[in-house]
Design a protein around this motif. Sequence first.
Motif, short mmCIF file in Angstrom:
data_model
loop_
_atom_site.label_atom_id
_atom_site.label_comp_id
_atom_site.label_asym_id
_atom_site.label_seq_id
_atom_site.Cartn_x
_atom_site.Cartn_y
_atom_site.Cartn_z
N THR A 101 0.75 -1.23 -0.05
CA THR A 101 0.07 0.01 0.19
C THR A 101 0.92 1.34 0.14
OG1 THR A 101 -0.07 -0.28 2.39
CG2 THR A 101 -2.01 -1.31 1.21
N ARG A 102 2.06 1.04 0.64
CA ARG A 102 2.91 2.37 0.30
C ARG A 102 3.44 2.74 -0.93
NH1 ARG A 102 7.25 0.62 5.04
NH2 ARG A 102 5.73 1.04 6.98
N ALA B 29 -2.83 2.34 -7.28
CA ALA B 29 -3.60 2.96 -8.63
C ALA B 29 -3.72 1.62 -9.50
CB ALA B 29 -2.55 3.81 -9.13
N GLY B 30 -2.75 1.00 -9.75
CA GLY B 30 -2.82 -0.15 -10.81
C GLY B 30 -3.74 -1.38 -10.34
N VAL C 9 -2.84 -3.54 -19.29
CA VAL C 9 -1.52 -4.06 -19.26
C VAL C 9 -0.82 -3.35 -18.20
CG1 VAL C 9 0.82 -4.15 -20.58
CG2 VAL C 9 -1.32 -4.97 -21.63
N LEU C 10 -0.97 -1.65 -18.28
CA LEU C 10 -0.05 -0.93 -17.50
C LEU C 10 -0.49 -1.10 -16.00
CD1 LEU C 10 1.10 1.66 -16.72
CD2 LEU C 10 -0.63 2.92 -16.85
N ASN D 149 1.30 -4.30 -14.81
CA ASN D 149 2.68 -4.10 -14.47
C ASN D 149 2.99 -3.33 -13.27
OD1 ASN D 149 4.73 -4.67 -17.06
ND2 ASN D 149 2.67 -4.12 -17.69
N LEU D 150 1.98 -2.37 -12.88
CA LEU D 150 1.99 -1.73 -11.68
C LEU D 150 1.90 -2.48 -10.60
CD1 LEU D 150 0.10 1.62 -12.57
CD2 LEU D 150 2.71 1.18 -12.31
N VAL D 151 0.85 -3.39 -10.51
CA VAL D 151 0.93 -4.30 -9.66
C VAL D 151 1.87 -5.36 -9.36
CG1 VAL D 151 -0.86 -6.46 -8.86
CG2 VAL D 151 -2.04 -4.15 -9.86
#
Length: 323
Positions: free
Chosen positions: A54-55, A61-62, A301-302, A305-307
């Motif tokens: 969460t930090r 956001a992802g 896809v973004l 990748n963020l996750v």
Amino acid sequence: MARDEPARVALYCNEPVCAMTSSAEPTLDALASRDASDLPHAVRRGSPVWRQFTRHGGAVAGALLLASIALVALCAGWWFPADPLRIVAAPEIWPFAQWQYPLGTDALGRDIAAMLAHGARATLAIGLVSSVVATVIGVSIGAMAAWWGGWIDEGLMRFTELFQIVPNVVFVLTVVAILGPRIENTVIAVALVSWPAIARLTRAECLSFKSREFVQACRTVGLSPWRIALREVLPNALPPVLVMGTLVVAGAILYESVVSFLGLGDPNIASWGRQIGEGRTLIRSSLYLCAEPGLAIMLAVLALNLVGDGLNDALNPALRKKR
């Protein structure tokens, strides 16, 4: 060794990888004398991992973006109960020109919003199922190669290389062209090109734990090789594989889009790649036909990748120490 010491050593065998990556590893005698009261602090990974995840603002956001896409996919049947491929209005109605069709219609007069919602269901299903199949195959082969070694390792790694000598896109298109344009065949093709990377990663992680002292402690107390491999080594090697799994889902979405774009996807199912392929001939006059499904693919896809980045930071003990 005292009578109750084997139990303490057996308990320590379940120590997670994050507790085993300290600067100085405990000796075998230290493992045997470790008090079981110290274990709760070592195994409570859920809360620190969640806090670390969460930090990571991008990961949060992802995750929210991915949850939104999944919600659209789950609710597609309620929001658009009719066939998304049916003709509902005049062709090429631009977005927001009519409130009944907020995202417009395509060249045949089909509702783009309905096709995007149902396409999210098909695209995410292909990505998730392909990732699960690839992970099961890759983890199984990688773990067997690392644990047994010798000619088994050599044979499995040479077998893995057979799937890496052909470019992935060419391999996927070839398999789908041979098996036929069905969603199941797309899943098989994507899984076949995705598992070798997972197998190599699993093998490397298992090899790094195979000679660790907590594994030697498990052997000392008489645990069977299968139990050590399945219950002690493999769980500790899985965190990087989980991160790789998110990237495999993202790659599967791109592969499916390529297959559908070229007209090799299932003709009875709406998908984002198919929408781009059908609208490419009108890209100059009706740019939105390709822009809307292309944006959906980019966001999915973004988000994955963020996750994946967030999971990597949360599950990597070295990064947790730095932060």
